[in-house]
Design a protein around this motif. Structure first.
Motif, PDB file in Angstrom:
ATOM      1  N   ARG A  39       0.825  -1.217   0.000  1.00 31.15           N
ATOM      2  CA  ARG A  39       0.000   0.000   0.000  1.00 31.15           C
ATOM      3  C   ARG A  39       0.854   1.259   0.000  1.00 31.15           C
ATOM      4  O   ARG A  39       0.479   2.275  -0.575  1.00 31.15           O
ATOM      5  CB  ARG A  39      -0.935   0.006   1.212  1.00 31.15           C
ATOM      6  N   SER A  40       2.007   1.204   0.649  1.00 32.51           N
ATOM      7  CA  SER A  40       2.880   2.384   0.730  1.00 32.51           C
ATOM      8  C   SER A  40       3.487   2.756  -0.615  1.00 32.51           C
ATOM      9  O   SER A  40       3.733   3.927  -0.889  1.00 32.51           O
ATOM     10  CB  SER A  40       3.993   2.142   1.754  1.00 32.51           C
ATOM     11  N   TRP A  41       3.734   1.751  -1.463  1.00 31.58           N
ATOM     12  CA  TRP A  41       4.347   2.023  -2.763  1.00 31.58           C
ATOM     13  C   TRP A  41       3.519   2.999  -3.588  1.00 31.58           C
ATOM     14  O   TRP A  41       4.059   3.862  -4.264  1.00 31.58           O
ATOM     15  CB  TRP A  41       4.544   0.720  -3.546  1.00 31.58           C
ATOM     16  N   THR A  42       2.211   2.873  -3.548  1.00 34.90           N
ATOM     17  CA  THR A  42       1.362   3.741  -4.363  1.00 34.90           C
ATOM     18  C   THR A  42       1.365   5.182  -3.866  1.00 34.90           C
ATOM     19  O   THR A  42       0.978   6.082  -4.594  1.00 34.90           O
ATOM     20  CB  THR A  42      -0.085   3.218  -4.432  1.00 34.90           C
ATOM     21  N   VAL A  43       1.819   5.403  -2.622  1.00 35.35           N
ATOM     22  CA  VAL A  43       1.908   6.755  -2.080  1.00 35.35           C
ATOM     23  C   VAL A  43       3.206   7.425  -2.526  1.00 35.35           C
ATOM     24  O   VAL A  43       3.200   8.530  -3.048  1.00 35.35           O
ATOM     25  CB  VAL A  43       1.809   6.737  -0.535  1.00 35.35           C
ATOM     26  N   TRP A  44       4.333   6.756  -2.331  1.00 40.48           N
ATOM     27  CA  TRP A  44       5.618   7.398  -2.637  1.00 40.48           C
ATOM     28  C   TRP A  44       6.110   7.118  -4.053  1.00 40.48           C
ATOM     29  O   TRP A  44       7.011   7.782  -4.538  1.00 40.48           O
ATOM     30  CB  TRP A  44       6.682   7.037  -1.600  1.00 40.48           C
ATOM     31  N   HIS A  45       5.516   6.132  -4.702  1.00 37.20           N
ATOM     32  CA  HIS A  45       5.881   5.806  -6.090  1.00 37.20           C
ATOM     33  C   HIS A  45       4.575   5.536  -6.846  1.00 37.20           C
ATOM     34  O   HIS A  45       4.275   4.410  -7.222  1.00 37.20           O
ATOM     35  CB  HIS A  45       6.774   4.577  -6.101  1.00 37.20           C
ATOM     36  N   CYS A 169      10.534  10.464  -6.615  1.00 37.43           N
ATOM     37  CA  CYS A 169      10.294   9.397  -5.628  1.00 37.43           C
ATOM     38  C   CYS A 169      10.876   9.744  -4.257  1.00 37.43           C
ATOM     39  O   CYS A 169      10.168   9.642  -3.249  1.00 37.43           O
ATOM     40  CB  CYS A 169      10.818   8.052  -6.125  1.00 37.43           C
ATOM     41  N   PRO A 170      12.142  10.181  -4.157  1.00 39.71           N
ATOM     42  CA  PRO A 170      12.658  10.546  -2.832  1.00 39.71           C
ATOM     43  C   PRO A 170      11.889  11.705  -2.187  1.00 39.71           C
ATOM     44  O   PRO A 170      11.632  11.685  -0.983  1.00 39.71           O
ATOM     45  CB  PRO A 170      14.110  10.944  -3.106  1.00 39.71           C
ATOM     46  N   GLN A 171      11.489  12.696  -2.993  1.00 41.29           N
ATOM     47  CA  GLN A 171      10.743  13.826  -2.427  1.00 41.29           C
ATOM     48  C   GLN A 171       9.355  13.403  -1.947  1.00 41.29           C
ATOM     49  O   GLN A 171       8.889  13.840  -0.899  1.00 41.29           O
ATOM     50  CB  GLN A 171      10.641  14.961  -3.457  1.00 41.29           C
ATOM     51  N   ARG A 172       8.705  12.537  -2.716  1.00 37.97           N
ATOM     52  CA  ARG A 172       7.391  12.032  -2.285  1.00 37.97           C
ATOM     53  C   ARG A 172       7.519  11.227  -1.004  1.00 37.97           C
ATOM     54  O   ARG A 172       6.657  11.272  -0.135  1.00 37.97           O
ATOM     55  CB  ARG A 172       6.782  11.146  -3.371  1.00 37.97           C
ATOM     56  N   LEU A 173       8.597  10.481  -0.909  1.00 37.07           N
ATOM     57  CA  LEU A 173       8.850   9.666   0.281  1.00 37.07           C
ATOM     58  C   LEU A 173       9.032  10.547   1.510  1.00 37.07           C
ATOM     59  O   LEU A 173       8.427  10.308   2.559  1.00 37.07           O
ATOM     60  CB  LEU A 173      10.088   8.823   0.034  1.00 37.07           C
ATOM     61  N   LEU A 174       9.859  11.572   1.398  1.00 38.22           N
ATOM     62  CA  LEU A 174      10.054  12.513   2.504  1.00 38.22           C
ATOM     63  C   LEU A 174       8.725  13.134   2.935  1.00 38.22           C
ATOM     64  O   LEU A 174       8.412  13.194   4.128  1.00 38.22           O
ATOM     65  CB  LEU A 174      11.012  13.630   2.078  1.00 38.22           C
ATOM     66  N   LYS A 175       7.957  13.585   1.961  1.00 37.18           N
ATOM     67  CA  LYS A 175       6.677  14.228   2.256  1.00 37.18           C
ATOM     68  C   LYS A 175       5.700  13.242   2.908  1.00 37.18           C
ATOM     69  O   LYS A 175       5.026  13.581   3.881  1.00 37.18           O
ATOM     70  CB  LYS A 175       6.079  14.793   0.967  1.00 37.18           C
ATOM     71  N   ALA A 176       5.631  12.031   2.393  1.00 37.95           N
ATOM     72  CA  ALA A 176       4.705  11.036   2.939  1.00 37.95           C
ATOM     73  C   ALA A 176       5.054  10.668   4.380  1.00 37.95           C
ATOM     74  O   ALA A 176       4.162  10.480   5.214  1.00 37.95           O
ATOM     75  CB  ALA A 176       4.700   9.783   2.065  1.00 37.95           C
ATOM     76  N   ILE A 177       6.337  10.587   4.687  1.00 41.03           N
ATOM     77  CA  ILE A 177       6.751  10.287   6.060  1.00 41.03           C
ATOM     78  C   ILE A 177       6.463  11.478   6.961  1.00 41.03           C
ATOM     79  O   ILE A 177       5.903  11.327   8.054  1.00 41.03           O
ATOM     80  CB  ILE A 177       8.239   9.875   6.105  1.00 41.03           C
TER      81      ILE A 177
END
Length: 186
Positions: A39-45, A169-177
């Motif tokens: 489920r997390s993949w669809t958020v950050w990627h 992808c890294p920016q989305r990951l930072l934002k999602a966390i």
């Protein structure tokens, strides 16, 4: 369509190599759970729109296989729609301070001459020294593109892949966390 098998050294010798590193305000253990959570993949990627496991749980350890659907404007423009990829987990390590795995891509739903000949990814999570509860995530994506993306549409495919994999992808990951949008962090 079967992709060419490549070894771990392909991560250093592929024609196109995309590397990203990002420091995250989450522990190694929690981030590794994020990587293993579909489920997390669809958020950050969000280009990953569907994941179907072909092997029984536990998912992730060596030999686990999944089918992933990638959907973005580039796949529609060049290939007429989403791209399905089969992935095999290798070099899975979830013990010790550094955790990670390699994804060997084994097949695609598009003819290889249109898309890819070979690809492999490495995901590594390690603690940040003197920063408890924080980690560094490194992702390397190695690609041997087929004739069309490499020669005819290079001006589109390379910059879009580079921007997505090393920036978005890294920016989305930072934002999602930061915004606690990942299901596993609930």
């Amino acid at each position: 369509f079967k992709l060419r098998e490549v070894t771990e050294s392909f991560l250093e010798t592929a024609p196109w190599i995309f590397k990203s590193e990002v420091e995250l305000d989450v522990s190694v253990e929690d981030f590794f759970k994020i990587l293993m959570d579909d489920r997390s993949w669809t958020v950050w990627h969000p280009e990953v729109t569907n994941i179907q496991w072909k092997t029984d749980p536990p998912h992730g350890p060596n030999g686990s296989m999944r089918t992933v659907v990638y959907k973005d404007w580039l796949s529609y423009l060049l290939l007429g729609g989403p791209v399905t990829m089969e992935e095999n987990y290798e070099n899975y390590t979830d013990t010790g301070p550094i955790k990670g795995f390699t994804l060997a891509f084994t097949a695609t739903g598009r003819p290889t001459w249109m898309f890819l000949r070979a690809t492999r990814e490495r995901f590594q999570v390690e603690p940040i020294e003197d920063s408890p509860g924080r980690c560094k995530f490194t992702r390397i994506v190695a690609v041997d593109p087929a004739f069309l993306p490499r020669r005819v549409f290079y001006f589109l495919t390379y910059p879009v892949m580079k921007d997505t994999l090393t920036n978005k992808c890294p920016q989305r990951l930072l934002k999602a966390i930061l915004e606690k949008k990942l299901p596993i962090l609930d």
